[in-house]
Scaffold this motif. Structure first.
Motif, PDB file in Angstrom:
ATOM      1  N   UNK A   1       0.660   6.692  36.954  1.00  0.00           N
ATOM      2  CA  UNK A   1       0.233   7.591  35.873  1.00  0.00           C
ATOM      3  C   UNK A   1      -0.585   8.758  36.423  1.00  0.00           C
ATOM      4  N   UNK A   2      -0.524   9.919  35.781  1.00  0.00           N
ATOM      5  CA  UNK A   2      -1.402  11.022  36.181  1.00  0.00           C
ATOM      6  C   UNK A   2      -2.871  10.565  36.145  1.00  0.00           C
ATOM      7  N   UNK A   3      -3.645  11.061  37.099  1.00  0.00           N
ATOM      8  CA  UNK A   3      -5.069  10.682  37.191  1.00  0.00           C
ATOM      9  C   UNK A   3      -5.220   9.169  37.334  1.00  0.00           C
ATOM     10  N   UNK A   4      -4.334   8.570  38.089  1.00  0.00           N
ATOM     11  CA  UNK A   4      -4.355   7.126  38.334  1.00  0.00           C
ATOM     12  C   UNK A   4      -5.701   6.687  38.910  1.00  0.00           C
ATOM     13  N   UNK A   5      -6.233   5.584  38.404  1.00  0.00           N
ATOM     14  CA  UNK A   5      -7.506   5.020  38.850  1.00  0.00           C
ATOM     15  C   UNK A   5      -7.246   3.582  39.306  1.00  0.00           C
ATOM     16  N   UNK A   6      -7.340   3.337  40.606  1.00  0.00           N
ATOM     17  CA  UNK A   6      -7.002   2.023  41.156  1.00  0.00           C
ATOM     18  C   UNK A   6      -7.971   0.930  40.723  1.00  0.00           C
TER      19      UNK A   6
END
Length: 701
Positions: free
Chosen positions: A454-459
């Motif tokens: 996803x855009x602006x992915x946060x792991x």
């Protein structure tokens, strides 16, 4: 089979189309001015992109003529327009601004004129104009119109494609029943793709002089054969020799059952002066298509498959010496398909498009040494190739960008975008990262799998994931851009997308590609599960919120996994999928496909491959279905009938499985109408959001 009258009319009165006429037919559909909210791609944004079509380089290599199709969702229509620019991308001009459909642009008269197809007169005809868009004039008046054309090198003749009637109409057999709607069928191939076979394409040649055509001749007069071939063949299956004396065309000269079980097409030469036709590839048993003469006319190049009945065989590049008849298998040492090609001016080199490890690049091929050398590299797909002035001109796309036109350096493969058709939309969007990951399969092989985040992915967060199952079945999951299966839009809706290049896909060698035939419910299904299992182990993937989707063979995969997934998935969506393989064998039209991939008919009890195929049909596992499923299908789909989707939906309903069906009465195997495309996307995400997102409202009605 009797060929009906072709009904050609010569152009008597050339219809002049002034600049004023062409630009005042009401407001034309043009480039979108959409404003994107939050930087995320939506169905409406997806349908706002301009779609680049034909790309033609001028004879002096200084200009590029190209087509762009625009979409108007409210009008539920598309509109192709024509453009011209310098080969460095400068001095870009729109040549047509109409509500008519302009397409198939070509340079003629040494670049002094442009020819194209327009339906402004009510049917699709050939028009010509000046390179600045002025002086538009219709030059043909062919009854019911044409679908493609190409002028001879000296511009004294023109080839064009027109549909002709086949068989005898009911009103001719029974003139006293003018309102009868029945069709009488006596043989196979009575339907194809999305149409009843009541007419087929033929190639015609005509003289061209003083902006008029005359002396029209059907190259296949009284022959009930296609040239070019249905369902997708076009002008690329025809070619002029440089001296204008010979026409090469592609045809599979078969009808009925013989046509339905065979892929054996050939390249034929038609002598313009004598009218004599010669089969140039007789004895080559698979598809032989897309002929191109070398610039000096001494050689012919074409794409060829080896085996009759195998439509996904290796697409080889062949060259014939026309003086001796000797054939050279140019890509013999290259274990990949040739998707497109063009001659170099030296008559010794070809430039080709080929997919290698899920990325489609440009290559050079030396005819004498059979050496195939890469020109480009990177995370993208090239979709065409043409010869520029010391460079290549090519269309290119990726999972993050639709087709644009690029100029490519031959020495180092450096590519420079020159069209920027969609820059104003792309610069408003935030795309998700696409990762190339190699995953080990159950038999110890490595499988390339694309992961789209996803855009602006946060792991540090967790996301639902969608397993994307490819159709074909032998169609690479490359860096493709799709207006239906757009992986970036899935990611923009908050999903991690897992797209494996499972067994049975080209781009990884012929052995990998061929494994799937006769093994539909076998290793490739294990490959899918290997991919989703590997991603489910990641801390940022919520293994309790996994979905699965796909179309065609991908739809088959969804149905099969629904009964064999061991509770991995929480929601399924299948489009145009095969549910019952026994029914599919007798419902589909291209029997060569069913015979090769399924192994043969289900009633052949001594055929071990066929019996294995039908034993693993998805409908046999419905008793194990336990997961919500949505089914979509088009009623004009004659490749995989809508009854397959209806059977699956009925089965789910009868089993009490939460299920939903979306049927399109006016769509075929694809979804082509803009509003239907938007509807599909909205319902796609409504379904998966309902079952895979926290707080999703569950509605089983």
């Amino acid at each position: 089979m009797v060929m009906a009258t072709t009904g050609l009319l010569l152009s008597c009165n050339n219809e002049q189309k002034s600049d004023t006429d062409s630009k005042n037919l009401g407001e034309a559909i043009g480039r979108s001015k959409i404003k994107v909210e939050n930087g995320l791609i939506t169905p409406e944004v997806l349908y706002s992109f301009g779609r680049i079509g034909s790309v033609e380089v001028s004879p002096d290599k200084s200009k590029i003529l190209y087509q762009v199709t625009y979409v108007d969702i409210k009008q539920n229509k598309t509109n192709p327009e024509l453009f011209v620019m310098n080969t460095d991308g400068s001095d870009k001009k729109q040549l047509t601004v109409t509500n008519a459909r302009e397409s198939n642009p070509q340079w003629i008269s040494g670049g002094k004129k442009v020819a194209f197809i327009s339906n402004e007169s009510g049917t699709s005809q050939i028009w010509i104009m000046n390179p600045d868009g002025s002086g538009m004039k219709k030059i043909t008046d062919v009854e019911e119109g044409i679908t493609g054309f190409v002028f001879s090198p000296d511009n004294k003749k023109v080839l064009f494609i027109k549909n002709v009637k086949v068989g005898e109409a009911i009103k001719d057999k029974h003139p006293d029943l003018p309102e009868a709607s029945g069709r009488i069928v006596d043989n196979l191939m009575y339907k194809h793709w999305d149409s009843w076979v009541e007419e087929i394409p033929h190639t015609f040649v005509a003289d061209f002089s003083d902006d008029k055509v005359s002396n029209i001749i059907d190259l296949l007069q009284d022959e009930p054969y296609e040239a070019p071939m249905l369902p997708f063949g076009g002008i690329e299956q025809l070619a002029w020799s440089p001296d204008g004396k010979t026409i090469a065309y592609t045809s599979r000269k078969k009808t009925g059952k013989e046509y339905a079980v065979s892929t054996n097409s050939d390249i034929f030469f038609y002598d313009v002066e004598s009218g004599k036709t010669t089969n140039m590839t007789e004895g080559m048993m698979g598809y032989d298509v897309n002929p191109q003469f070398s610039p000096d006319g001494s050689k012919l190049a074409w794409q060829s498959m080896e085996r009759d009945g195998y439509e996904a065989d290796k697409n080889r590049l062949f060259v014939m010496d026309l003086a001796t008849g000797d054939k050279t298998y140019v890509t013999e040492n290259f274990d990949y398909n040739t998707d497109a090609f063009v001659w170099n001016t030296d008559n010794k080199t070809l430039y080709l498009v080929a997919c290698v490890e899920a990325k489609t690049q440009l290559f050079s091929a030396d005819i004498r040494s059979k050496q195939i050398s890469p020109i480009t590299k990177g995370k993208h797909d090239y979709a065409s190739v043409a010869l520029g002035n010391g460079k290549l001109i090519a269309k290119r796309h990726s999972m993050s960008q639709p087709d644009e036109i690029y100029s490519v350096e031959l020495t180092n493969g450096q590519a420079t975008e020159i069209s920027f058709e969609n820059k104003h939309i792309l610069e408003q969007l935030t795309m998700g990262e696409t990762e190339e990951r190699w995953i080990e399969t159950t038999d110890g092989k490595q499988m390339l799998t694309w992961i789209v985040y996803p855009p602006d992915f946060d792991s540090t967060k967790t996301y639902p994931a969608l397993l994307y199952c490819q159709g074909g079945p032998q169609s690479t999951v490359s860096q493709f851009w799709s207006y239906r299966w757009n992986l970036q839009m899935m990611a923009a809706n908050g999903y991690i997308v897992v797209a494996p290049n499972r067994r049975g896909l080209p781009g990884f060698g012929q052995e990998w590609n061929e494994q799937i035939s006769g093994d539909y419910g076998g290793q490739n299904m294990k490959d899918y599960l290997s991919a989703i299992d590997a991603l489910a182990q990641e801390p940022y993937v919520d293994e309790t919120r996994l979905g699965c989707t796909g179309a065609s063979y991908g739809g088959f995969s969804v149905y099969w996994l629904a009964g064999n997934h061991d509770k991995r998935f929480k929601a399924f969506l299948s489009h145009a999928g095969i549910f019952n393989l026994e029914a599919q064998y007798l419902e589909t039209e291209e029997m060569w496909f069913a015979n090769w991939d399924m192994g043969g008919p289900y009633w052949d009890k001594l055929n071990a491959v066929a019996q294995k195929t039908y034993a693993t049909s998805p409908h046999r596992f419905v008793d194990k279905w336990d997961t919500p499923i949505m089914i979509t299908h088009g009623e004009l789909d004659y490749r995989i009938l809508a009854s397959q989707g209806m059977m699956a939906f009925n089965a789910a309903q009868l089993r009490g499985i939460p299920s939903r069906m979306l049927i399109f009465p006016d769509e075929n195997h694809w979804i082509s109408k803009p509003q239907n495309g938007i509807l599909f996307q909205r319902e796609f995400f409504r379904w998966f959001d309902q079952w895979l997102k926290p707080g999703g409202k569950v509605n089983t009605q």
